[in-house]
Design a protein around this motif. Sequence first.
Motif, mmCIF file in Angstrom:
data_model
loop_
_atom_site.group_PDB
_atom_site.id
_atom_site.type_symbol
_atom_site.label_atom_id
_atom_site.label_comp_id
_atom_site.label_asym_id
_atom_site.label_seq_id
_atom_site.Cartn_x
_atom_site.Cartn_y
_atom_site.Cartn_z
ATOM 1 N N HIS A 349 -4.355 -5.574 4.385
ATOM 2 C CA HIS A 349 -5.242 -4.279 4.664
ATOM 3 C C HIS A 349 -3.306 -2.866 5.261
ATOM 4 O O HIS A 349 -3.745 -2.391 4.600
ATOM 5 C CB HIS A 349 -6.408 -3.481 5.627
ATOM 6 N N HIS A 353 -1.319 -0.495 3.251
ATOM 7 C CA HIS A 353 -0.891 1.320 3.834
ATOM 8 C C HIS A 353 0.636 0.477 3.680
ATOM 9 O O HIS A 353 1.292 1.836 3.497
ATOM 10 C CB HIS A 353 -0.938 1.175 4.959
ATOM 11 N N GLU A 379 -6.248 5.092 1.757
ATOM 12 C CA GLU A 379 -7.350 3.885 3.144
ATOM 13 C C GLU A 379 -7.941 2.918 1.109
ATOM 14 O O GLU A 379 -7.715 1.946 1.332
ATOM 15 C CB GLU A 379 -8.676 4.494 3.135
ATOM 16 N N ALA A 382 -5.310 0.002 0.561
ATOM 17 C CA ALA A 382 -5.266 -1.200 1.394
ATOM 18 C C ALA A 382 -6.220 -1.670 1.945
ATOM 19 O O ALA A 382 -6.766 -3.233 1.477
ATOM 20 C CB ALA A 382 -5.181 -0.106 3.099
HETATM 21 ZN ZN LIG Z 1 -6.726 1.361 6.967
#
Ligand SMILES: [Zn+2]
Length: 561
Positions: A349, A353, A379, A382
Motif C-alpha cells: 500500500h 503511494h 488511496e 495504494a
Molecule cells: Zn494510504
Amino acid sequence: MLPIATITLCAVILTASLSLSAQAGSNDDARARKFIAEHEASIRPLEKAVNLAWWTANVSGKDEDFKTKEQAQNKLDEALAHKERFAELKALKQLKLRDRLIARQIDVLYLTYLEKQVDADLLKKITSKANAIEQAFNVFRARVDNKEMTDSEVRKILKESKDSTRRKAVWEASKAVGPVVEKDLRELVGLRNEAARALGFKDYHVMQLFLNEQTQEQVLALFDQLDELTREPYRRAKTDIDAKLALHSGISVNDLRPWHYQDPFFQEAPAVYDADLDVVYASVDILKVCKDYYAGIGLPIDDVIARSDLYEKPGKSPHAFCTDMDREGDVRVLANIVPNEYWMSTMLHELGHSVYSSKNIPRAVPYVLRGEAHILTTEGVAMMFERPAKSADWLQQMGVTVADPKGFNETGEKMLRNQLLIFSRWCQVMLRFEKALYANPNQDLNQLWWDLVEKYQMVKRPEGRNAPDYASKIHIVVAPAYYHNYMMGQLFASQVHRAIARKVLKADPDTALYVGHASVGEFMKKRVFAPGKTMPWNALTKFATGEELNAKAFAADFQGK
Ligand SMILES: [Zn+2]
C-alpha cells in the motif's frame, strides 16, 4: 448588401477587438503567472519544512521534534491565511485565463487558500474544542464491574468471548465515551458550521466537499449506486459471517446484536476463518518481495527504500505512511515491518503511494500541480496494489512457497470480499450521518445513527437503547467529512484494475496479476501518474479508465463470490 467600406470597417473592428481581448487575456495570464511564481517562492520552502519536520517527529517521537513540526505547520498556515494574497487569488479566479495550466493552478491554489481563511479567533475555538474532545477520548477507559479496560482488552473480549452477556456489557462500556463528549461534539459541529457559513457555505459538510472538488449530490449519487450494487453481495457475505458468529456464541442468528461483530462498529471484517495467512508470511522477506514486485512491473522503488525508515524502534510512530518531501523525487516511507500479512499489505500500500508521486510525475508539470490528482486517487492506487497480498497465486509467482495454496486463496478471497463489502456499508453510515449531522445538529441523532446502521450495515439495534453512540466514533471529531474518500478510492482501485486487465494484460480481471508485466507500470505512468493534479479527480478517472468514477467495477469484483 453591405457596401465594401462597411465590410472593411467591420473587419478592422473585429481584428482590433480580437487583439484587444488577446492582450487582456495575456495580461491576465501574466498576472496569474506572477501570483503563482510568488506563491512558489514563499510557500515551497515552508511546505518542504513541514514535510521534513513531520518526518523527523514521527521517526524520533521526541517532544522537541513535535514542537518543531507544529511550528512549521503554523508558519505555513499563516502564509496561506494571508488576506491580501487571497483577495488577489479571488480576483484572478474571476478572470478568463487562456492558459489551461495557469487556470488550473489558480483553481487549486484558490481552494488551498480558501480553507485557511477562517477567522483566527474562531479557528482557535474550533481547535481547542476538538483537542478537548480528543483528550477525553484519550483518557477514556471502558469500565466493566468497576474495572477499567484498555482498548485492546475490549477488542480481545469482543473477538473471543462466547458469553453474550459479557460481550454486551463490554460493548456498552466501550460506548460510554459517547455521553461524555456528546455536548462538546455538538458545540464543535456548531463552530464548524459557523466557520463554513462565514465563508459562504450552507454548512461545514458542504464546504469540506467543495474544498475537495466534490459536491454532496455527486457523492450521494455514487453512494446510492454503490448501495444498490452491493446490497445483495453484502447480504450474502453477512449471512455467511452471521452463521459463524452465532455458532461461536451459541445463539441463533436472530439474536445477534452489535456486540457480536468483534469490531465495536462492525467496520472491519470479523476473523471467522480457520486458515491463517500469517503462517505463510512468517518466513517471507517482505521488503525483498516488494522490491522485486515493483521492479518487475516497471516501477522500481529502490531509491524510496534507501531513504525510508522501515523497522520498529523506541519512540517511533507505530503506523505507516508515505511522504513526498519536495516534489522532486525525495519520497519516503515510514513503517514498522514484521513478517505477517498485515505488513505485506501495508508495504504494498505505502509503496503504491510512493510510485504515484514526483518520482513518476514529470518535472514539466508545474510545482503546484505536481502531486496526486486527489486523495481518493492516491488511496485508490495504494489499495489496488495492496490487494494481492491475500493471493497464494501472487505469492507463488513472486517465488514464495505456499503449502496449501487452495486454502490460502479461498480464505484470502473471502477475507478481501468481507473486508471491502463491510467497509463499504460502514462508509455509507458515516457519509450519510455526517451529512445530516452538519445539516441539522439538533435532530434526534441517536435515532438517526441506528436507523442508518440498520439500513446499511443490517445490524439490529439494541432494544430500547437511546444513547449517543455516534459520538463514540473519534473520526467525526478528528477527520470530519473524510471517510467517503477511502470508499471512492476503493471504487477507483477496482476501476483502474479492470482497465489494466482489459487494455494492458487482456486478461480476466478476476484472476489478472501484474507480476513481471512492465506494461502495467507503463500504463500507470502514462494514464494515472503523469497528469498529476492537472486534471480534477473525475476527469483523471475518465482519462485512465474511459469512464467517470462509478461503482460498477467494484461491484463486479464480488459477483458470484
Ligand atoms: Zn494510504
